[in-house]
Write a protein that holds these residues in place. Structure first.
Motif, PDB file in Angstrom:
ATOM      1  N   PHE A  10      43.869  35.713  50.041  1.00  0.00           N
ATOM      2  CA  PHE A  10      45.130  34.929  49.887  1.00  0.00           C
ATOM      3  C   PHE A  10      45.919  35.250  48.767  1.00  0.00           C
ATOM      4  N   LEU A  11      45.281  35.675  47.516  1.00  0.00           N
ATOM      5  CA  LEU A  11      46.256  36.069  46.313  1.00  0.00           C
ATOM      6  C   LEU A  11      47.030  37.132  46.526  1.00  0.00           C
ATOM      7  N   ASP A  12      46.075  38.288  47.268  1.00  0.00           N
ATOM      8  CA  ASP A  12      46.682  39.579  47.472  1.00  0.00           C
ATOM      9  C   ASP A  12      48.073  39.543  48.396  1.00  0.00           C
ATOM     10  N   ASP A  13      47.711  38.687  49.248  1.00  0.00           N
ATOM     11  CA  ASP A  13      48.883  38.307  50.402  1.00  0.00           C
ATOM     12  C   ASP A  13      50.352  37.796  49.697  1.00  0.00           C
ATOM     13  N   ARG A  14      50.108  37.265  48.550  1.00  0.00           N
ATOM     14  CA  ARG A  14      51.245  36.555  47.839  1.00  0.00           C
ATOM     15  C   ARG A  14      51.628  37.359  46.246  1.00  0.00           C
ATOM     16  N   GLY A  15      50.784  38.299  46.197  1.00  0.00           N
ATOM     17  CA  GLY A  15      51.091  39.009  44.863  1.00  0.00           C
ATOM     18  C   GLY A  15      50.996  38.376  43.697  1.00  0.00           C
ATOM     19  N   VAL A  19      47.730  34.840  38.560  1.00  0.00           N
ATOM     20  CA  VAL A  19      46.884  33.808  39.240  1.00  0.00           C
ATOM     21  C   VAL A  19      45.463  33.987  38.826  1.00  0.00           C
ATOM     22  N   ARG A  20      45.192  35.208  39.175  1.00  0.00           N
ATOM     23  CA  ARG A  20      43.513  35.405  39.256  1.00  0.00           C
ATOM     24  C   ARG A  20      43.173  35.338  37.738  1.00  0.00           C
ATOM     25  N   MET A  22      44.584  33.677  35.483  1.00  0.00           N
ATOM     26  CA  MET A  22      44.671  32.322  34.957  1.00  0.00           C
ATOM     27  C   MET A  22      43.566  31.630  35.478  1.00  0.00           C
ATOM     28  N   PHE A  23      42.813  31.885  36.578  1.00  0.00           N
ATOM     29  CA  PHE A  23      41.489  31.498  36.880  1.00  0.00           C
ATOM     30  C   PHE A  23      40.471  31.964  35.918  1.00  0.00           C
ATOM     31  N   VAL A  24      40.534  32.942  35.603  1.00  0.00           N
ATOM     32  CA  VAL A  24      39.422  33.432  34.688  1.00  0.00           C
ATOM     33  C   VAL A  24      39.682  32.640  33.542  1.00  0.00           C
ATOM     34  N   PHE A  25      40.841  32.558  32.905  1.00  0.00           N
ATOM     35  CA  PHE A  25      40.956  31.966  31.588  1.00  0.00           C
ATOM     36  C   PHE A  25      40.491  30.252  31.747  1.00  0.00           C
ATOM     37  N   PHE A  26      40.819  29.702  32.638  1.00  0.00           N
ATOM     38  CA  PHE A  26      40.769  28.183  32.708  1.00  0.00           C
ATOM     39  C   PHE A  26      39.167  28.040  33.062  1.00  0.00           C
ATOM     40  N   ILE A  27      38.527  28.782  34.006  1.00  0.00           N
ATOM     41  CA  ILE A  27      37.199  28.779  34.364  1.00  0.00           C
ATOM     42  C   ILE A  27      36.326  28.826  32.941  1.00  0.00           C
ATOM     43  N   SER A  28      36.684  29.999  32.179  1.00  0.00           N
ATOM     44  CA  SER A  28      36.057  30.254  31.014  1.00  0.00           C
ATOM     45  C   SER A  28      36.026  29.224  29.875  1.00  0.00           C
TER      46      SER A  28
END
Length: 172
Positions: A10-15, A19-20, A22-28
């Motif tokens: 999903f993320l690759d298809d949209r470039g 966002v990835r 940001m996921f890492v930042f907020f999950i941590s």
């Protein structure tokens, strides 16, 4: 693992590489998950290790000063309330237990090193949130507490990266 593959697609298809991260930042930043869960997640997302590692460390450290300065006061304030009291009392007990474990492990003079090791060991309940709460409840010095937690988070990240890349695979 299939779920992570779908997220990647999903993320690759949209470039959305940002966002990835940001996921890492907020999950941590989340309690219980913290950096310990984020590093393997970043590896599974196939992110470049060093940027993902630094992002996870920074995300894990964002709540630390707020926990130190405010968590004890908020927990004391809410421990007698009907809706939140049970959970807040649990958090106080957990923080006090962690503080006692720190005192027992390090003695009065080695609290910095005890806190660092407590946070660095990647076991459940020994992360930056619990370590900082314990330091705040024990009235440890703010600067040395934050430094010990930060160094513990960095070391825990190295250990989790080693586990994620299978460095310790021969043990299991």
């Amino acid at each position: 693992m299939e779920y992570i593959g779908r997220v990647n697609k999903f993320l690759d298809d949209r470039g959305f590489m940002l966002v990835r991260y940001m996921f890492v930042f907020f999950i941590s930043m989340l309690p219980l998950i913290e950096l310990r869960g984020t590093v393997p997640y970043a590896v599974a997302l196939d992110l470049s290790f060093w940027p993902a590692y630094v992002t996870a460390v920074l995300g894990n450290m964002v709540p630390v000063p707020f926990i130190y300065l405010f968590a004890g006061k908020v927990l004391e304030w809410g421990k007698d309330m009907k809706l939140t009291g049970r959970f807040f009392r649990y958090c106080i007990r957990k923080g006090n237990a962690a503080g006692e474990k720190l005192k027992e492990m390090a003695g009065s003079k080695g609290m910095f090193w005890g806190l660092l090791l407590f946070v660095a060991i990647p076991f459940p309940g020994t992360g930056a949130w619990t370590g900082t709460l314990a330091a705040g409840l024990l009235n440890m010095d703010f600067k040395s507490s934050v430094l010990a937690v930060m160094l513990g988070v960095v070391f825990a990240g190295v250990l989790m990266a080693a586990f994620s890349f299978g460095v310790f695979g021969f043990l299991f």
